[in-house]
Design a protein around this motif. Structure first.
Motif, PDB file in Angstrom:
ATOM      1  N   GLU A  90      50.049  -9.437  37.494  1.00  0.00           N
ATOM      2  CA  GLU A  90      49.800 -10.173  36.266  1.00  0.00           C
ATOM      3  C   GLU A  90      50.943 -11.155  36.011  1.00  0.00           C
ATOM      4  OE1 GLU A  90      49.135  -7.595  33.063  1.00  0.00           O
ATOM      5  OE2 GLU A  90      47.299  -6.748  33.860  1.00  0.00           O
ATOM      6  N   PHE A 110      52.537 -13.610  33.216  1.00  0.00           N
ATOM      7  CA  PHE A 110      52.491 -13.877  31.788  1.00  0.00           C
ATOM      8  C   PHE A 110      53.298 -15.127  31.439  1.00  0.00           C
ATOM      9  CE2 PHE A 110      51.836  -9.319  32.197  1.00  0.00           C
ATOM     10  CZ  PHE A 110      50.684  -9.166  31.445  1.00  0.00           C
ATOM     11  N   ASP A 112      54.320 -15.254  25.752  1.00  0.00           N
ATOM     12  CA  ASP A 112      53.451 -14.106  25.512  1.00  0.00           C
ATOM     13  C   ASP A 112      53.924 -13.260  24.344  1.00  0.00           C
ATOM     14  OD1 ASP A 112      51.648 -14.721  27.379  1.00  0.00           O
ATOM     15  OD2 ASP A 112      52.323 -13.301  28.913  1.00  0.00           O
ATOM     16  N   ARG A 164      46.273 -16.432  23.742  1.00  0.00           N
ATOM     17  CA  ARG A 164      47.597 -16.876  24.168  1.00  0.00           C
ATOM     18  C   ARG A 164      47.581 -18.268  24.793  1.00  0.00           C
ATOM     19  NH1 ARG A 164      48.372 -12.583  29.067  1.00  0.00           N
ATOM     20  NH2 ARG A 164      47.096 -13.622  30.629  1.00  0.00           N
ATOM     21  N   LYS A 167      48.699  -7.404  20.663  1.00  0.00           N
ATOM     22  CA  LYS A 167      48.238  -7.426  22.052  1.00  0.00           C
ATOM     23  C   LYS A 167      46.861  -8.083  22.144  1.00  0.00           C
ATOM     24  CE  LYS A 167      50.722  -3.269  23.523  1.00  0.00           C
ATOM     25  NZ  LYS A 167      50.567  -1.857  23.989  1.00  0.00           N
ATOM     26  N   LEU A 168      46.027  -7.795  21.167  1.00  0.00           N
ATOM     27  CA  LEU A 168      44.682  -8.375  21.162  1.00  0.00           C
ATOM     28  C   LEU A 168      44.748  -9.894  21.068  1.00  0.00           C
ATOM     29  CD1 LEU A 168      41.549  -7.804  20.923  1.00  0.00           C
ATOM     30  CD2 LEU A 168      41.900  -7.964  18.452  1.00  0.00           C
ATOM     31  N   ARG A 217      47.324 -11.837  21.831  1.00  0.00           N
ATOM     32  CA  ARG A 217      47.909 -12.416  23.048  1.00  0.00           C
ATOM     33  C   ARG A 217      46.884 -12.467  24.172  1.00  0.00           C
ATOM     34  NH1 ARG A 217      52.529  -9.228  21.766  1.00  0.00           N
ATOM     35  NH2 ARG A 217      51.990  -7.720  23.391  1.00  0.00           N
ATOM     36  N   LYS A 218      46.036 -11.461  24.244  1.00  0.00           N
ATOM     37  CA  LYS A 218      45.041 -11.398  25.317  1.00  0.00           C
ATOM     38  C   LYS A 218      43.997 -12.505  25.187  1.00  0.00           C
ATOM     39  CE  LYS A 218      41.446  -8.379  27.210  1.00  0.00           C
ATOM     40  NZ  LYS A 218      40.823  -7.027  27.133  1.00  0.00           N
ATOM     41  N   TRP A 219      43.524 -12.744  23.961  1.00  0.00           N
ATOM     42  CA  TRP A 219      42.390 -13.662  23.781  1.00  0.00           C
ATOM     43  C   TRP A 219      42.791 -15.070  23.348  1.00  0.00           C
ATOM     44  CZ3 TRP A 219      37.789 -12.503  25.634  1.00  0.00           C
ATOM     45  CH2 TRP A 219      37.486 -11.156  25.844  1.00  0.00           C
ATOM     46  N   ASP A 249      35.580  -6.849  23.179  1.00  0.00           N
ATOM     47  CA  ASP A 249      36.720  -5.958  23.351  1.00  0.00           C
ATOM     48  C   ASP A 249      36.567  -4.810  22.360  1.00  0.00           C
ATOM     49  OD1 ASP A 249      39.111  -4.950  24.315  1.00  0.00           O
ATOM     50  OD2 ASP A 249      40.094  -6.909  24.303  1.00  0.00           O
TER      51      ASP A 249
END
Length: 743
Positions: free
Chosen positions: A609, A611, A615, A739, A732-733, A735-737, A719
């Motif tokens: 991964e 980043f 991030d 970022r 985290k959610l 950053r995931k969707w 999700d």
């Protein structure tokens, strides 16, 4: 009128020229012939029309100045007629006129080709086209022999008239053409004649077979009648019956019109507790049923005397020693001189069957209880986790506010208590899933040292005493493994928790190595947790891996827990193909270890991964629709999100969310699952049907059962977050969707 011919092998009467049957048979044949021919007739019309039209390309190549005339014949006359007949075949009129219609089409098509031959006699392709018309008439379009013959000779005659009247061929060419086409017609006639004759023979043979079938059925009925008569004769043969009855492992007996037993076989005597010397046969049958069954038995006996068939009844039989057992009785009347003089009965002991039935009932009750327990635990998990969301959210918000050191310590204690409660709930649910056989292992590729990084982070978060953690990973350990990382973490965390719990001070060692190589790409990994704590006494060791057992049982125990952790570890390790064990000395510490089977990831399978540097930075402000029916959760989650800089709107159920949502109005929908009016899954489906890929929907639920995440995502969610959700979960959610938008 021609005399009808008789074919000796089938005795079929038909006209030797027209091949027709008598009126009724002919009507039936024509009906069946049409039904069987309809598909191929349509197919032939379609193909013939298509080919007749496609060959117009030939006109374009060779016809020259005649092309216009030939195309007029093809596309203004023949092809429209053929396709007109094709569409007519889908109406009821077609069945009444299909043979004359096909005859007309064959002649029309033949005449059209004949004109082309006359106009361009040097092109042999048109002669072949005429030959194809003959072939279609005789073999393809399902014309009857008479109609096909009439079509073939009519085409030939018209061909000759056109050739003589308008053609420029020599006499020798005319004779040659006629020799060729006459031969073709004769061959087609003979073939068509025998094809139709064969079909009519098959039709007639089927009629004969049906007739014979009816005769055989009648014979069979007569035979059944004779069998019934013979059965009655055999029933009157007492000697043969007695011999057979004595051999049967069933109770066989007879009673007279008063219910007195006139005969009983040895098995009946044995079952009822009598010997052959006792006067069993002078007793009444009602003496051998329990008092609660007497009335039913008497009514059944009276009914059996009135019927001619077999009757059955289920009772409790009473032995000589007054013990009872369930029995199924089949009875049939004994008839002499047309009068019913008694009953002949067979009894079957149902003791084993009843025991099996009882076992099935108990098993069903057990399964229902297990299902009830599963549902109860799921509901309790949801009901407990829902308020935990509020507790954790408020605690997290308070922690970020201006608090002194003592207040922050109190909040840390509160968070630790909530974490412990969540762990207890998870352990109970895991044990329930293991009990029901619903726990599964899901392998994936992961970085080996990631396990120990998680362990170090867990240790530093939980430990609150002078205790050190020493991690050692063997240098030959593969860098990436294929196994269930989540379950391995769960076992490892449980062992570390116990080590921390029972080690007041000192060091906890976490060691790992390859215990055994199974193949080139598979191995057994061994991990051990060694502590310098209290150890386990000899008398408590047998209880360690038993459910709901702990090393202390007094009311003033020092260490909390459900007593399920090691039990769950043992089951999980077993699912992963490994073992778990321990060594311990009281006062010196313990060594707990476990193994699991793992695959070795190939370099090409490893996807590291990558980043962004940003991030860890906050995402841009987003417009969020929070769909949650609990007001406390609305307030807490809303405060967490607004403190992160996002704008939050609220909906109390799925229907409100569907009504409120408009494209572009929200960047994210946080959707609770269980809600009144309309649940989250249904609301998600409505939004997906209405807006397809919009919006981004994230499920929010207290359901932690196996497969819940996959189930909800399969039903349209992008999700899934599990309650209680913390601020870091939302970070985290985002950053995931989102970022990429903040980079």
């Amino acid at each position: 009128m021609l005399k009808k011919r008789i074919i000796p092998d089938t005795l079929m009467n038909y006209n030797p020229i027209t091949l027709s049957f008598d009126n009724e048979q002919e009507k039936l044949y024509q009906k069946i012939f049409f039904r069987e021919s309809l598909f191929i007739s349509r197919f032939a019309l379609f193909v013939t029309g298509f080919l007749y039209g496609i060959f117009g390309y030939l006109d374009y190549l060779v016809a020259g100045e005649m092309t216009q005339l030939f195309w007029l014949i093809r596309f203004a006359v023949v092809v429209p007629l053929i396709f007109g007949a094709f569409f007519l075949s889908f109406t009821s009129l077609y069945q009444r006129i299909w043979q004359p219609l096909l005859l007309f089409l064959a002649v029309t098509g033949g005449v059209g080709i004949s004109i082309m031959v006359v106009k361009i006699p040097d092109n042999i392709a048109y002669y072949g086209g005429l030959m194809l018309v003959f072939s279609a008439a005789y073999f393809f379009v399902r014309l009857r022999f008479v109609m096909a013959t009439l079509a073939g000779w009519t085409i030939l005659i018209l061909f000759n008239l056109l050739l003589i009247g308008f053609g420029q061929s020599t006499l020798s060419n005319i004779v040659l053409f006629n020799f060729f086409y006459v031969a073709a017609n004769v061959i087609g006639m003979v073939a068509a004649y025998h094809i139709e004759l064969s079909g009519r023979k098959n039709f007639y043979l089927n009629l004969q077979l049906n007739s014979k079938k009816e005769e055989l059925e009648q014979v069979n009925r007569n035979l059944e009648k004779r069998v019934d008569e013979r059965t009655r004769d055999l029933a009157e043969s007492e000697e043969r019956f007695r011999n057979l009855a004595e051999l049967l492992p069933l109770m066989v007996y007879e009673i007279d019109g008063n219910g007195n037993i006139t005969y009983a076989n040895k098995e009946a005597l044995r079952q009822m507790g009598y010997t052959e010397d006792e006067r069993f046969t002078e007793l009444n049958i009602l003496n051998f049923v329990t008092s609660e069954c007497t009335e039913k038995a008497l009514a059944d006996i009276h009914f059996s005397f009135k019927t001619s068939g077999i009757t059955k009844g289920e009772y409790f039989a009473r032995r000589k020693d007054m013990s009872s057992f369930p029995v199924l009785i089949y009875s049939v009347p004994i008839v002499k001189d047309g009068q019913v003089v008694g009953l002949r009965s067979v009894g079957i002991d149902l003791t084993e069957e009843k025991a099996s039935e009882k076992l099935r009932i108990e098993l069903g009750i057990t399964r229902q209880a297990a299902k009830f327990k599963q549902n109860f635990l799921a509901n309790m998990s949801h009901e407990i986790r829902t308020p935990l969301t509020g507790i954790l959210g408020v605690s997290e918000l308070l922690y970020k506010s201006s608090l002194n050191k003592e207040q922050k310590e109190l909040l840390a204690t509160l968070n630790l208590s909530v974490d412990n409660l969540g762990e207890i709930i998870d352990q109970i649910l895991d044990y329930s899933r293991l009990e029901a056989g619903k726990m599964t292992v899901k392998s994936s590729i992961f970085r080996t040292y990631g396990l120990f990084e998680n362990s170090r982070k867990f240790f530093s978060t939980v430990v609150q005493k002078p205790l050190k953690l020493n991690i050692k990973v063997n240098e030959k350990m593969p860098t990436h493994l294929i196994a269930d990382q989540r379950r391995i973490n769960q076992v490892l965390t449980n062992l570390l928790s116990n080590a921390i719990k029972f080690t007041p001070e000192g060091t906890v060692h976490l060691n790992s190595w390859v215990d055994q190589w199974i193949g080139e790409n598979e191995c057994m990994v061994k991990i051990e947790v060694v502590d310098t704590g209290l150890g386990v006494s000899e008398e408590k060791r047998a209880l360690l891996f038993q459910p709901f057992s702990q090393v202390e049982y007094s009311d003033t125990r020092n260490y909390d827990g459900t007593g399920l952790g090691l039990t769950i570890c043992k089951e999980l390790v077993g699912l992963m193909g490994g073992e778990v064990g321990f060594e311990s000395k009281p006062g010196e510490g313990s060594r707990f270890w476990f193994t699991f089977k793992a695959g070795i990831a190939e370099p090409k399978e490893i996807k590291e991964e990558v980043f962004s540097k940003k991030d860890d930075e906050s995402t841009e402000s987003k417009k969020i629709l929070l769909v949650e029916d609990k007001l406390v959760n609305q307030k807490v989650i809303g405060l967490i999100l607004t403190s992160m800089g996002h704008m939050v709107s609220y909906a109390v159920n799925g229907q409100k969310a569907v009504d409120m949502y408009e494209p572009g109005l929200f960047d994210l929908v946080l959707m609770d699952i269980q809600m009144p009016v309309m649940d989250g899954v249904t609301a998600t489906k409505h939004l997906r049907e209405k807006y397809r890929d919009e919006p981004l929907i994230v499920g929010l639920s207290a359901n932690t059962f196996e497969g819940a995440r996959e189930n909800y995502m399969d039903q349209g969610m992008d999700d899934y977050l599990t309650k209680p959700a913390r601020g870091e979960d939302f970070e985290k959610l985002f950053r995931k969707w989102f970022r990429t938008e903040s980079m």
